[in-house]
Design an enzyme around this catalytic site. Structure first.
Site, PDB file in Angstrom:
ATOM      1  N   GLY A  34       2.514   2.195 -14.574  1.00 32.49           N
ATOM      2  CA  GLY A  34       2.073   1.020 -13.838  1.00 32.49           C
ATOM      3  C   GLY A  34       2.570  -0.283 -14.454  1.00 32.49           C
ATOM      4  N   THR A  35       2.465  -1.352 -13.662  1.00 31.12           N
ATOM      5  CA  THR A  35       3.014  -2.643 -14.090  1.00 31.12           C
ATOM      6  C   THR A  35       2.253  -3.228 -15.289  1.00 31.12           C
ATOM      7  OG1 THR A  35       1.685  -3.661 -12.330  1.00 31.12           O
ATOM      8  CG2 THR A  35       4.002  -3.274 -11.841  1.00 31.12           C
ATOM      9  N   ASN A  83      11.087  -2.064  -1.740  1.00 30.26           N
ATOM     10  CA  ASN A  83      10.455  -0.779  -1.994  1.00 30.26           C
ATOM     11  C   ASN A  83      11.145   0.348  -1.232  1.00 30.26           C
ATOM     12  OD1 ASN A  83       8.531  -1.888  -3.727  1.00 30.26           O
ATOM     13  ND2 ASN A  83       7.170  -2.390  -2.040  1.00 30.26           N
ATOM     14  N   LEU A  94      10.233  -6.385 -15.234  1.00 26.24           N
ATOM     15  CA  LEU A  94       9.725  -5.015 -15.097  1.00 26.24           C
ATOM     16  C   LEU A  94      10.704  -4.182 -14.285  1.00 26.24           C
ATOM     17  CD1 LEU A  94       5.956  -5.765 -14.343  1.00 26.24           C
ATOM     18  CD2 LEU A  94       7.160  -5.641 -16.537  1.00 26.24           C
ATOM     19  N   ARG A 151       9.858   5.300  -3.134  1.00 30.63           N
ATOM     20  CA  ARG A 151      10.004   5.030  -1.704  1.00 30.63           C
ATOM     21  C   ARG A 151      11.460   4.895  -1.264  1.00 30.63           C
ATOM     22  NH1 ARG A 151       5.396   0.484  -2.304  1.00 30.63           N
ATOM     23  NH2 ARG A 151       6.201   0.631  -4.443  1.00 30.63           N
ATOM     24  N   GLU A 208      -4.519  -4.614  -4.410  1.00 31.36           N
ATOM     25  CA  GLU A 208      -3.352  -3.867  -3.913  1.00 31.36           C
ATOM     26  C   GLU A 208      -3.630  -3.332  -2.515  1.00 31.36           C
ATOM     27  OE1 GLU A 208      -0.201  -3.636  -5.546  1.00 31.36           O
ATOM     28  OE2 GLU A 208      -1.375  -5.304  -6.309  1.00 31.36           O
ATOM     29  N   ALA A 236      70.817   2.898   5.660  1.00 31.61           N
ATOM     30  CA  ALA A 236      69.635   3.509   6.253  1.00 31.61           C
ATOM     31  C   ALA A 236      69.552   4.984   5.867  1.00 31.61           C
ATOM     32  CB  ALA A 236      69.671   3.363   7.765  1.00 31.61           C
ATOM     33  N   ALA A 274      61.964  -1.033   6.778  1.00 29.21           N
ATOM     34  CA  ALA A 274      60.865  -0.144   7.168  1.00 29.21           C
ATOM     35  C   ALA A 274      61.055   1.249   6.576  1.00 29.21           C
ATOM     36  CB  ALA A 274      60.803  -0.049   8.686  1.00 29.21           C
ATOM     37  N   GLY A 277       0.391  -6.669  -2.549  1.00 29.59           N
ATOM     38  CA  GLY A 277      -0.924  -7.026  -3.072  1.00 29.59           C
ATOM     39  C   GLY A 277      -1.364  -8.317  -2.390  1.00 29.59           C
TER      40      GLY A 277
HETATM   41  C1  UD1 Z   1       3.788  -5.053  -6.977  1.00 35.18           C
HETATM   42  C2  UD1 Z   1       2.402  -5.698  -7.178  1.00 35.18           C
HETATM   43  C3  UD1 Z   1       1.947  -6.260  -5.839  1.00 35.18           C
HETATM   44  C4  UD1 Z   1       2.963  -7.247  -5.282  1.00 35.18           C
HETATM   45  C5  UD1 Z   1       4.361  -6.602  -5.202  1.00 35.18           C
HETATM   46  C6  UD1 Z   1       5.380  -7.660  -4.871  1.00 35.18           C
HETATM   47  C7  UD1 Z   1       1.267  -4.382  -8.939  1.00 35.18           C
HETATM   48  C8  UD1 Z   1       0.244  -3.378  -9.216  1.00 35.18           C
HETATM   49  N1  UD1 Z   1       1.480  -4.700  -7.653  1.00 35.18           N
HETATM   50  O1  UD1 Z   1       3.601  -3.968  -6.096  1.00 35.18           O
HETATM   51  O2  UD1 Z   1       0.715  -6.929  -6.000  1.00 35.18           O
HETATM   52  O3  UD1 Z   1       2.578  -7.713  -4.009  1.00 35.18           O
HETATM   53  O4  UD1 Z   1       4.718  -6.015  -6.463  1.00 35.18           O
HETATM   54  O5  UD1 Z   1       6.625  -7.108  -4.637  1.00 35.18           O
HETATM   55  O6  UD1 Z   1       1.864  -4.915  -9.852  1.00 35.18           O
HETATM   56  N2  UD1 Z   1       7.457  -1.048 -12.826  1.00 35.18           N
HETATM   57  C9  UD1 Z   1       7.588  -0.738 -14.148  1.00 35.18           C
HETATM   58  N3  UD1 Z   1       6.775   0.219 -14.685  1.00 35.18           N
HETATM   59  C10 UD1 Z   1       5.823   0.854 -13.950  1.00 35.18           C
HETATM   60  C11 UD1 Z   1       5.698   0.522 -12.592  1.00 35.18           C
HETATM   61  C12 UD1 Z   1       6.517  -0.443 -12.051  1.00 35.18           C
HETATM   62  O7  UD1 Z   1       8.433  -1.296 -14.842  1.00 35.18           O
HETATM   63  O8  UD1 Z   1       5.138   1.700 -14.528  1.00 35.18           O
HETATM   64  C13 UD1 Z   1       8.350  -2.056 -12.239  1.00 35.18           C
HETATM   65  C14 UD1 Z   1       9.161  -1.536 -11.081  1.00 35.18           C
HETATM   66  O9  UD1 Z   1      10.420  -1.055 -11.517  1.00 35.18           O
HETATM   67  C15 UD1 Z   1       9.300  -2.756 -10.174  1.00 35.18           C
HETATM   68  C16 UD1 Z   1       8.106  -3.624 -10.515  1.00 35.18           C
HETATM   69  O10 UD1 Z   1       7.568  -3.107 -11.718  1.00 35.18           O
HETATM   70  O11 UD1 Z   1      10.484  -3.481 -10.450  1.00 35.18           O
HETATM   71  C17 UD1 Z   1       7.022  -3.567  -9.423  1.00 35.18           C
HETATM   72  O12 UD1 Z   1       6.673  -2.200  -9.198  1.00 35.18           O
HETATM   73  P1  UD1 Z   1       6.461  -1.646  -7.736  1.00 35.18           P
HETATM   74  O13 UD1 Z   1       6.063  -0.241  -7.828  1.00 35.18           O
HETATM   75  O14 UD1 Z   1       7.623  -1.996  -6.887  1.00 35.18           O
HETATM   76  O15 UD1 Z   1       5.186  -2.499  -7.297  1.00 35.18           O
HETATM   77  P2  UD1 Z   1       4.716  -2.821  -5.834  1.00 35.18           P
HETATM   78  O16 UD1 Z   1       3.995  -1.657  -5.273  1.00 35.18           O
HETATM   79  O17 UD1 Z   1       5.816  -3.378  -5.041  1.00 35.18           O
HETATM   80 CA    CA Z   2       7.963  -3.693  -5.365  1.00 34.34          CA
END
Ligand code: UD1
Ligand code: CA
Length: 464
Positions: A85-86, A233, A11, A18, A161, A428, A385, A146
């Site tokens: 979101g993830t 982050n 992901l 941040r 979370e 030189a 030099a 989380g």
């Molecule tokens: C996430 C987890 C959290 C965990 C933490 C560990 C979720 C909701 N939370 O939080 O439980 O403790 O990682 O580090 O998953 N990303 C996407 N698309 C999106 C959002 C994010 O690809 O729409 C990718 C980001 O680029 C990143 C990863 O997913 O590499 C995690 O996203 P991030 O926002 O860093 O999640 P955390 O708040 O750290």
């Molecule tokens: Ca993260």
């Protein structure tokens, strides 16, 4: 032996608010690679059936305009637009997955998870038959992560979370590393049931765990050490994972017989190779495709990029790029070697010398204050030099050739194209515009050529 077909979903589409950066988070570099590059490098030895990297439009644009992002060419890239979101990111990835049965999901901002941990997670998952196997750790300050919520019987029930947790849940120190191995079919069934009614208004993949438990499916947790699960982050965490990767690289080379005087100030890219019995002194940066041969001594305070430092050679307080340093040759202090510099055995470049596309033969030296560009210098040549190869006429670059046994006196200007013959010498302060024949001496401004009065220090003078 398992019959499962393994895939990884990385992901990497989040923008990383941040970090307060224009550059997407996963492309921020630490220890010689973008964050996501470390993740892909740790996955590579697993020989997975498929790897899908979920990226944003911005990452895709940067990736196609610059091939050096550390993003593997074999992976499939899936664009998530907009990032919601993830959980949404995993949904996008599933559309690209072939007939794989087991899916590792890993965040692109967790560069410390090792190949070994990924492998154990797959094995644990396949032997337990769980619907999901997740990676967790106990950390002193779980702020932002989380939390793993377990039942009385210690079964993992769900992930909450930070922003959505109750006070009790916030006290939990076991965190979700966001690394999971899923049964693909169970995962695909849960994803449409995610919603975004939470603090961030996003679809969380973490909610899949709770949904699976509600259905009575197996959830297994694998605990690892806290360092490994560190995510990035903000910029402070970026520097923390950089330090951890650095310590790891130094520890690895020390275990292979390399002396690292101070790992805290030694920066070794993962692409560098070092032979046993080399010594790396403090404040040193070894980058790119650099190779350090046995017995070489690099540092203190050296930056070596895409270069080879030969056996027993030394580089101190200097910058070396795209260069080859021969056996027992020495560089520095305070030299700047630009690409195309080649030093043969026992050659020496000293204080305040800059070179570019310059070769020095065996035992030749330029000990002080010189610029040598587009120059081919033979064996046993002394460069006094202040010598400068005037290689640029305002329009074009020209070559300077200095043959074996020549003696270039201090402050000589060699106006290229020009050749100084075997055993020849310059006076030189001379400005040498014309070729100097073998054994001749060139003096004056502009220099006059006087046959037969070349480098008297050499026994065998060729006919002038
Ligand atoms: C996430 C987890 C959290 C965990 C933490 C560990 C979720 C909701 N939370 O939080 O439980 O403790 O990682 O580090 O998953 N990303 C996407 N698309 C999106 C959002 C994010 O690809 O729409 C990718 C980001 O680029 C990143 C990863 O997913 O590499 C995690 O996203 P991030 O926002 O860093 O999640 P955390 O708040 O750290
Ligand atoms: Ca993260």
């Amino acid at each position: 032996m398992s019959t499962s077909k393994r895939a990884a979903v990385v992901l990497a589409a989040g923008d990383g608010k941040r970090l307060k950066s224009k550059l997407p988070k996963v492309l921020h570099r630490v220890a010689g690679r973008p964050l996501v590059g470390h993740v892909l490098a740790a996955l590579a030895p697993l020989d997975l059936d498929q790897t899908v990297v979920v990226i944003s439009r911005t990452v895709d644009e940067l990736r196609t305009s610059d091939g050096s992002l550390g993003l593997s060419a074999e992976a499939t890239y899936a664009i998530q637009d907009p990032p919601r979101g993830t959980g949404d990111a995993v949904r996008v990835a599933l559309e690209y997955l072939g007939d794989t049965t087991t899916v590792l999901v890993v965040p692109g901002d967790a560069p410390l998870v090792t190949t070994e941990t990924f492998r154990s997670l797959f094995e644990l998952h396949e032997s337990s038959g769980a619907a999901v196997t997740l990676l967790t750790s106990e950390i002193d300050d779980p702020t932002g992560y989380g939390r793993v919520v377990r039942s009385e019987g210690s079964t993992v029930e769900r992930i909450v979370e930070h922003g959505d947790a109750t006070e009790d849940e916030l006290r939990v120190r076991e965190i979700n590393a966001a690394v999971y191995v899923f049964d693909r079919e169970a995962l695909a069934r849960m994803l449409p049931r995610l919603d975004d009614s939470n603090a961030q208004g996003e679809f969380y993949v973490t909610d899949v765990i709770g949904l699976m438990r509600e259905e009575g499916l197996g959830v297994v947790a694998h605990k690892t050490d806290a360092v490994e699960t560190s995510g990035v982050n903000d910029r402070a965490q970026l520097s923390d994972v950089g330090r951890a990767l650095r310590e790891r690289a130094c520890a690895r080379w020390m275990s292979e017989g390399v002396t690292v005087i101070d790992p805290a100030t030694t920066y070794i890219d993962p692409t560098v190779v070092i032979e046993p019995d080399a010594t790396i002194l403090p404040l040193t940066f070894l980058e790119g495709s650099t190779v350090i041969r046995a017995g070489a001594e690099v540092g203190p305070q050296a930056r070596v990029i895409d270069s080879e430092i030969g056996p027993g050679a030394s580089v101190t307080f200097s910058v070396v790029r795209g260069s080859t340093i021969g056996r027992s040759a020495s560089v520095g202090p305070y030299a700047s070697l630009r690409p195309g510099t080649v030093l043969a055995e026992d050659a020496h470049l000293g204080t305040f010398v800059e070179t570019k596309k310059a070769t020095l033969g065996r035992r030749s030296k330029a000990p002080h204050l010189s610029y040598l560009g587009d120059a081919e210098i033979g064996d046993d040549v002394n460069i006094g030099a202040g010598t400068i190869t005037c290689n640029w006429d305002g329009t074009e670059k020209h070559r300077t050739v200095i043959e074996d046994d020549a003696y270039i006196s201090s402050d000589t200007m060699l106006v290229a194209p020009v050749r100084v013959g075997k055993g020849a010498a310059t006076g030189a302060g001379s400005v040498v515009r014309d070729d100097v024949p073998d054994g001749a001496l060139a003096v004056g401004v502009p220099a006059r050529v006087i046959p037969g009065k070349g480098n008297r220090k050499k026994k065998k003078l060729p006919p002038g």
